[in-house]
Design a protein around this motif. Structure first.
Motif, PDB file in Angstrom:
ATOM      1  N   UNK A  24       9.386   7.853  -7.409  1.00 12.02           N
ATOM      2  CA  UNK A  24       9.768   6.616  -8.083  1.00 12.02           C
ATOM      3  C   UNK A  24      10.913   5.889  -7.387  1.00 12.02           C
ATOM      4  N   UNK A  25      11.971   6.601  -7.014  1.00 16.25           N
ATOM      5  CA  UNK A  25      13.119   5.946  -6.392  1.00 16.25           C
ATOM      6  C   UNK A  25      12.740   5.293  -5.068  1.00 16.25           C
ATOM      7  N   UNK A  26      11.940   5.978  -4.279  1.00 22.00           N
ATOM      8  CA  UNK A  26      11.501   5.407  -3.005  1.00 22.00           C
ATOM      9  C   UNK A  26      10.631   4.180  -3.237  1.00 22.00           C
ATOM     10  N   UNK A  27       9.770   4.245  -4.240  1.00 20.50           N
ATOM     11  CA  UNK A  27       8.920   3.099  -4.564  1.00 20.50           C
ATOM     12  C   UNK A  27       9.756   1.914  -5.024  1.00 20.50           C
ATOM     13  N   UNK A  28      10.822   2.184  -5.798  1.00 17.90           N
ATOM     14  CA  UNK A  28      11.695   1.106  -6.250  1.00 17.90           C
ATOM     15  C   UNK A  28      12.437   0.460  -5.078  1.00 17.90           C
ATOM     16  N   UNK A  29      12.891   1.277  -4.145  1.00 19.99           N
ATOM     17  CA  UNK A  29      13.549   0.728  -2.955  1.00 19.99           C
ATOM     18  C   UNK A  29      12.593  -0.152  -2.163  1.00 19.99           C
ATOM     19  N   UNK A  30      11.379   0.301  -2.030  1.00 22.99           N
ATOM     20  CA  UNK A  30      10.374  -0.470  -1.313  1.00 22.99           C
ATOM     21  C   UNK A  30      10.060  -1.774  -2.057  1.00 22.99           C
ATOM     22  N   UNK A  31      10.127  -1.750  -3.375  1.00 25.42           N
ATOM     23  CA  UNK A  31       9.908  -2.964  -4.167  1.00 25.42           C
ATOM     24  C   UNK A  31      10.946  -4.029  -3.842  1.00 25.42           C
ATOM     25  N   UNK A  32      12.178  -3.609  -3.576  1.00 16.69           N
ATOM     26  CA  UNK A  32      13.229  -4.560  -3.206  1.00 16.69           C
ATOM     27  C   UNK A  32      12.893  -5.232  -1.881  1.00 16.69           C
ATOM     28  N   UNK A  57       0.838  -1.203   0.000  1.00 15.46           N
ATOM     29  CA  UNK A  57       0.000   0.000   0.000  1.00 15.46           C
ATOM     30  C   UNK A  57       0.873   1.253   0.000  1.00 15.46           C
ATOM     31  N   UNK A  58       1.945   1.217   0.770  1.00 15.74           N
ATOM     32  CA  UNK A  58       2.873   2.360   0.803  1.00 15.74           C
ATOM     33  C   UNK A  58       3.521   2.575  -0.561  1.00 15.74           C
ATOM     34  N   UNK A  59       3.912   1.479  -1.220  1.00 15.00           N
ATOM     35  CA  UNK A  59       4.520   1.585  -2.540  1.00 15.00           C
ATOM     36  C   UNK A  59       3.544   2.222  -3.533  1.00 15.00           C
ATOM     37  N   UNK A  60       2.277   1.848  -3.433  1.00 17.81           N
ATOM     38  CA  UNK A  60       1.265   2.422  -4.318  1.00 17.81           C
ATOM     39  C   UNK A  60       1.166   3.934  -4.121  1.00 17.81           C
ATOM     40  N   UNK A  61       1.176   4.365  -2.877  1.00 13.53           N
ATOM     41  CA  UNK A  61       1.112   5.799  -2.578  1.00 13.53           C
ATOM     42  C   UNK A  61       2.349   6.506  -3.125  1.00 13.53           C
ATOM     43  N   UNK A  62       3.521   5.898  -2.950  1.00 15.45           N
ATOM     44  CA  UNK A  62       4.752   6.503  -3.462  1.00 15.45           C
ATOM     45  C   UNK A  62       4.717   6.625  -4.979  1.00 15.45           C
TER      46      UNK A  62
END
Length: 88
Positions: free
Chosen positions: A28-36, A17-22
Motif C-alpha cells: 500500500x505505501x509503495x502504491x501511494x507513493x507511486x500515486x503521487x 500498471x505498476x501501481x495496480x500490481x503494488x
C-alpha cells in the motif's frame, strides 16, 4: 500531442500498471507513493500547476462545508510524518 507528451503518456500508463500490481500485492505505501508521481505527471500533461490544484482543493472543502481542523494538542505532541514532494 507532442513527442515528449506521447512519451510521458507512455510512462504514465506503465506507472499505473505498476501501481495496480503494488495494490494487488498489498504494498500500500509503495502504491501511494507511486500515486503521487502519477498525479504529478497527469498535472504536467494537462498544464495544471500547484496553485490550480490548491485552489481546487480549497473550493472543494468550502463546497462540502468541511474546513480543515486545527491540530489538537494530542496530535501536536506526536511526531509528524514528513510531507512528500515529487522533485522534478
Amino acid at each position: 500531442m507532442s513527442h515528449s507528451d506521447e512519451q510521458l503518456q507512455s510512462v504514465l500508463e506503465t506507472l499505473e500498471a505498476c501501481r495496480k500490481v503494488l495494490n494487488e500485492s498489498n504494498s500500500r505505501e509503495s502504491a501511494e507513493l507511486l500515486s503521487i508521481v502519477i498525479l504529478d505527471m497527469r498535472m504536467r500533461l494537462n498544464g495544471i500547476d500547484n496553485a490550480d490544484l490548491r485552489a481546487l482543493c480549497d473550493e472543494m472543502l468550502r463546497s462540502s462545508g468541511t474546513e480543515p481542523q486545527p491540530p489538537s494538542k494530542q496530535t501536536q505532541d506526536q511526531p509528524r510524518r514528513p510531507l512528500l514532494r515529487v522533485v522534478k
